[in-house]
Write a protein that holds these residues in place. Structure first.
Motif, PDB file in Angstrom:
ATOM      1  N   ILE A  26       1.264  -0.814   0.297  1.00 54.91           N
ATOM      2  CA  ILE A  26      -0.533  -0.044  -0.158  1.00 54.91           C
ATOM      3  C   ILE A  26       0.536   1.392   0.209  1.00 54.91           C
ATOM      4  CG2 ILE A  26      -1.827   1.132   1.079  1.00 54.91           C
ATOM      5  CD1 ILE A  26      -2.727  -1.691   2.471  1.00 54.91           C
ATOM      6  N   TYR A  73       4.713  -4.841   3.478  1.00 47.38           N
ATOM      7  CA  TYR A  73       3.828  -5.136   3.201  1.00 47.38           C
ATOM      8  C   TYR A  73       2.981  -6.310   3.562  1.00 47.38           C
ATOM      9  CZ  TYR A  73       6.532  -9.673   1.519  1.00 47.38           C
ATOM     10  OH  TYR A  73       7.605 -10.538   2.791  1.00 47.38           O
ATOM     11  N   ASP A 118     -12.216  -1.117   3.710  1.00 46.42           N
ATOM     12  CA  ASP A 118     -11.520  -1.220   2.060  1.00 46.42           C
ATOM     13  C   ASP A 118     -12.441  -2.276   1.689  1.00 46.42           C
ATOM     14  OD1 ASP A 118     -11.049   1.605   1.789  1.00 46.42           O
ATOM     15  OD2 ASP A 118      -8.617   1.108   1.584  1.00 46.42           O
ATOM     16  N   TYR A 138      -8.828  -4.206  -5.417  1.00 44.84           N
ATOM     17  CA  TYR A 138      -9.209  -3.357  -4.695  1.00 44.84           C
ATOM     18  C   TYR A 138      -9.892  -2.079  -4.406  1.00 44.84           C
ATOM     19  CZ  TYR A 138      -7.360  -1.944  -0.490  1.00 44.84           C
ATOM     20  OH  TYR A 138      -7.376  -1.553   1.631  1.00 44.84           O
ATOM     21  N   THR A 155      -0.482  -3.944  -5.643  1.00 44.47           N
ATOM     22  CA  THR A 155       0.209  -2.763  -5.729  1.00 44.47           C
ATOM     23  C   THR A 155      -0.952  -2.029  -4.751  1.00 44.47           C
ATOM     24  OG1 THR A 155       2.692  -2.623  -6.143  1.00 44.47           O
ATOM     25  CG2 THR A 155       1.700  -0.876  -5.586  1.00 44.47           C
ATOM     26  N   VAL A 156      -1.705  -1.638  -3.717  1.00 41.44           N
ATOM     27  CA  VAL A 156      -2.063  -0.779  -4.127  1.00 41.44           C
ATOM     28  C   VAL A 156      -2.261   0.765  -3.639  1.00 41.44           C
ATOM     29  CG1 VAL A 156      -4.381   0.111  -2.408  1.00 41.44           C
ATOM     30  CG2 VAL A 156      -3.932  -2.336  -2.831  1.00 41.44           C
ATOM     31  N   LYS A 158      -3.239   4.710  -2.280  1.00 39.21           N
ATOM     32  CA  LYS A 158      -3.725   5.399  -1.695  1.00 39.21           C
ATOM     33  C   LYS A 158      -3.947   6.897  -1.284  1.00 39.21           C
ATOM     34  CE  LYS A 158      -6.785   3.298   1.898  1.00 39.21           C
ATOM     35  NZ  LYS A 158      -7.579   3.397   0.393  1.00 39.21           N
TER      36      LYS A 158
END
Length: 158
Positions: A26, A73, A118, A138, A155-156, A158
């Motif tokens: 993230i 992670y 989320d 996601y 990979t998010v 935000k």
């Protein structure tokens, strides 16, 4: 007296490969790690809840891990309910898990921002030869699609 022995051969190629380890990063839009467990501006609190479980509020385990470069992670292996979705055109079975990811961001030494909830959806493909993560959404955004023989890394931003 008659004794008959039957033997079933085992062929190594007939074993189903299991590929379900998923690593989730993230980051912010600049690529900065948002999972540092004590840093202001990071998500210091994370929890996973199984949204498809028969009972409410069933926690799902994960591990917060760190790479050599101090990037954190979330490592998820299994634990959430898998729901059958469909048979695909190749005869494979598709399953999905849905996990509520609750994130608590540290905004000062003494304060946290309101909890962010989320949605993580993991889709699996099952064939006679492999059971694997096939894609990950996601918050309804595609963040991972399986590439054969590559690790499952999402990979998010935000």
């Amino acid at each position: 007296m008659c004794l008959t022995l039957l033997s079933c051969g085992s062929d190594e190629d007939s074993l189903q490969k299991i590929d379900q380890l998923l690593n989730i990063y993230i980051k912010d839009s600049s690529g900065n790690d948002l999972l540092k467990p004590t840093e202001i501006g990071s998500y210091t609190g994370v929890s996973f809840i199984d949204e498809l479980a028969e009972k409410d509020n069933v926690n799902v385990s994960y591990n917060r891990k760190m790479l050599a470069d101090s990037t954190y992670y979330l490592e998820y292996l299994a634990g959430a309910t898998r729901q059958f979705v469909e048979d695909d055109s190749d005869g494979n079975k598709i399953y999905r898990s849905e996990i509520q990811v609750s994130l608590i961001k540290k905004i000062s030494e003494t304060q946290n921002a309101p909890v962010v909830e989320d949605k993580l959806e993991i889709f699996y493909r099952s064939s006679p030869t492999v059971f694997e993560v096939s894609r990950v959404l996601y918050n309804n955004q595609l963040v991972f699609t399986k590439v054969p023989d590559q690790p499952n890394v999402a990979t998010v931003i935000k």
